[in-house]
Write a protein that holds these residues in place. Structure first.
Motif, mmCIF file in Angstrom:
data_model
loop_
_atom_site.group_PDB
_atom_site.id
_atom_site.type_symbol
_atom_site.label_atom_id
_atom_site.label_comp_id
_atom_site.label_asym_id
_atom_site.label_seq_id
_atom_site.Cartn_x
_atom_site.Cartn_y
_atom_site.Cartn_z
ATOM 1 N N ARG A 2 0.821 -1.211 0.000
ATOM 2 C CA ARG A 2 0.000 0.000 0.000
ATOM 3 C C ARG A 2 0.857 1.263 0.000
ATOM 4 O O ARG A 2 0.461 2.265 -0.581
ATOM 5 C CB ARG A 2 -0.966 -0.005 1.179
ATOM 6 C CG ARG A 2 -2.059 -1.042 1.023
ATOM 7 C CD ARG A 2 -3.107 -0.884 2.110
ATOM 8 N NE ARG A 2 -4.010 -2.002 2.162
ATOM 9 C CZ ARG A 2 -5.062 -2.159 1.372
ATOM 10 N NH1 ARG A 2 -5.327 -1.287 0.444
ATOM 11 N NH2 ARG A 2 -5.843 -3.208 1.496
ATOM 12 N N ALA A 9 -6.092 -1.125 -4.770
ATOM 13 C CA ALA A 9 -7.383 -1.746 -4.447
ATOM 14 C C ALA A 9 -7.188 -3.256 -4.419
ATOM 15 O O ALA A 9 -6.538 -3.820 -5.295
ATOM 16 C CB ALA A 9 -8.422 -1.375 -5.489
ATOM 17 N N GLU A 11 -9.389 -6.858 -3.915
ATOM 18 C CA GLU A 11 -10.687 -7.537 -3.817
ATOM 19 C C GLU A 11 -10.428 -9.024 -3.672
ATOM 20 O O GLU A 11 -9.593 -9.591 -4.383
ATOM 21 C CB GLU A 11 -11.520 -7.299 -5.087
ATOM 22 C CG GLU A 11 -11.923 -5.873 -5.308
ATOM 23 C CD GLU A 11 -13.044 -5.429 -4.386
ATOM 24 O OE1 GLU A 11 -13.864 -6.279 -3.993
ATOM 25 O OE2 GLU A 11 -13.080 -4.241 -4.054
ATOM 26 N N TYR A 25 -7.110 -13.263 -4.954
ATOM 27 C CA TYR A 25 -7.276 -11.819 -4.794
ATOM 28 C C TYR A 25 -7.031 -11.139 -6.136
ATOM 29 O O TYR A 25 -6.226 -11.605 -6.940
ATOM 30 C CB TYR A 25 -6.284 -11.270 -3.769
ATOM 31 C CG TYR A 25 -6.452 -11.883 -2.405
ATOM 32 C CD1 TYR A 25 -7.233 -11.263 -1.441
ATOM 33 C CD2 TYR A 25 -5.849 -13.093 -2.083
ATOM 34 C CE1 TYR A 25 -7.400 -11.819 -0.188
ATOM 35 C CE2 TYR A 25 -6.013 -13.661 -0.828
ATOM 36 C CZ TYR A 25 -6.786 -13.027 0.110
ATOM 37 O OH TYR A 25 -6.958 -13.583 1.348
ATOM 38 N N LEU A 27 -5.878 -7.416 -7.573
ATOM 39 C CA LEU A 27 -5.270 -6.155 -7.177
ATOM 40 C C LEU A 27 -5.287 -5.205 -8.360
ATOM 41 O O LEU A 27 -5.042 -5.614 -9.500
ATOM 42 C CB LEU A 27 -3.831 -6.374 -6.717
ATOM 43 C CG LEU A 27 -3.671 -7.154 -5.418
ATOM 44 C CD1 LEU A 27 -3.690 -8.643 -5.676
ATOM 45 C CD2 LEU A 27 -2.393 -6.770 -4.736
ATOM 46 N N GLY A 28 -5.566 -3.953 -8.076
ATOM 47 C CA GLY A 28 -5.598 -2.958 -9.130
ATOM 48 C C GLY A 28 -5.329 -1.581 -8.580
ATOM 49 O O GLY A 28 -5.116 -1.390 -7.387
ATOM 50 N N VAL A 29 -5.359 -0.631 -9.474
ATOM 51 C CA VAL A 29 -5.109 0.761 -9.120
ATOM 52 C C VAL A 29 -6.142 1.627 -9.818
ATOM 53 O O VAL A 29 -6.389 1.453 -11.016
ATOM 54 C CB VAL A 29 -3.689 1.200 -9.544
ATOM 55 C CG1 VAL A 29 -3.447 2.653 -9.198
ATOM 56 C CG2 VAL A 29 -2.634 0.313 -8.899
ATOM 57 N N SER A 31 -9.149 3.048 -11.545
ATOM 58 C CA SER A 31 -10.317 2.497 -12.227
ATOM 59 C C SER A 31 -10.055 1.128 -12.860
ATOM 60 O O SER A 31 -10.914 0.578 -13.525
ATOM 61 C CB SER A 31 -10.790 3.473 -13.303
ATOM 62 O OG SER A 31 -9.781 3.608 -14.289
ATOM 63 N N VAL A 32 -8.866 0.563 -12.648
ATOM 64 C CA VAL A 32 -8.535 -0.757 -13.190
ATOM 65 C C VAL A 32 -8.382 -1.727 -12.011
ATOM 66 O O VAL A 32 -7.307 -1.864 -11.431
ATOM 67 C CB VAL A 32 -7.236 -0.715 -14.028
ATOM 68 C CG1 VAL A 32 -6.996 -2.062 -14.692
ATOM 69 C CG2 VAL A 32 -7.290 0.390 -15.061
ATOM 70 N N PRO A 33 -9.483 -2.390 -11.632
ATOM 71 C CA PRO A 33 -9.472 -3.174 -10.400
ATOM 72 C C PRO A 33 -8.811 -4.548 -10.494
ATOM 73 O O PRO A 33 -8.599 -5.188 -9.484
ATOM 74 C CB PRO A 33 -10.963 -3.344 -10.096
ATOM 75 C CG PRO A 33 -11.603 -3.325 -11.437
ATOM 76 C CD PRO A 33 -10.791 -2.362 -12.267
ATOM 77 N N ASP A 34 -8.465 -4.994 -11.682
ATOM 78 C CA ASP A 34 -7.957 -6.358 -11.793
ATOM 79 C C ASP A 34 -6.697 -6.458 -12.652
ATOM 80 O O ASP A 34 -6.610 -7.257 -13.567
ATOM 81 C CB ASP A 34 -9.035 -7.292 -12.308
ATOM 82 C CG ASP A 34 -9.585 -6.888 -13.665
ATOM 83 O OD1 ASP A 34 -9.226 -5.799 -14.151
ATOM 84 O OD2 ASP A 34 -10.364 -7.657 -14.241
ATOM 85 N N GLN A 37 -3.872 -10.887 -10.639
ATOM 86 C CA GLN A 37 -4.564 -11.927 -9.883
ATOM 87 C C GLN A 37 -3.510 -12.601 -9.018
ATOM 88 O O GLN A 37 -2.453 -13.004 -9.503
ATOM 89 C CB GLN A 37 -5.213 -12.953 -10.795
ATOM 90 C CG GLN A 37 -5.920 -14.047 -10.011
ATOM 91 C CD GLN A 37 -6.627 -15.048 -10.909
ATOM 92 O OE1 GLN A 37 -7.149 -14.695 -11.961
ATOM 93 N NE2 GLN A 37 -6.629 -16.300 -10.491
#
Length: 85
Positions: A2, A9, A11, A25, A27-29, A31-34, A37
């Motif tokens: 972080r 981000a 999820e 999980y 992980l993204g930054v 507006s790109v959440p994925d 993996q």
């Protein structure tokens, strides 16, 4: 992670059945959440699998997993002393 990646981000894959996918999980930054993996063994233990659109890494070393995640997120700031999210 972080500290090295502002706006990180994370999820966790939500599964409604007993599955080996409990430790997946995304992980993204921003507006790109994925972008990445990240899969672990039970309870977050090795082996670690890191996948992006461009590469795939399997390792039992935390530092190598952190470096692969960092590269996938576009941050080269993570070092061998850094820990996983």
């Amino acid at each position: 992670m972080r500290q090295a990646v502002p706006g990180l981000a994370i999820e966790r894959l939500a599964v409604t059945w007993a599955s080996d996918d409990d430790n997946v999980y995304f992980l993204g930054v921003g507006s790109v959440p994925d972008l990445v993996q990240f899969d672990t063994g039970p309870d977050g233990q090795p082996p670690f699998l890191v996948e992006t659109d461009h590469c795939r890494a399997v390792t039992s070393e935390v530092a190598e997993a952190v470096a692969a995640v960092s590269a996938g997120l576009g941050s080269g700031d993570a070092g061998s002393g850094d820990d996983l999210p």
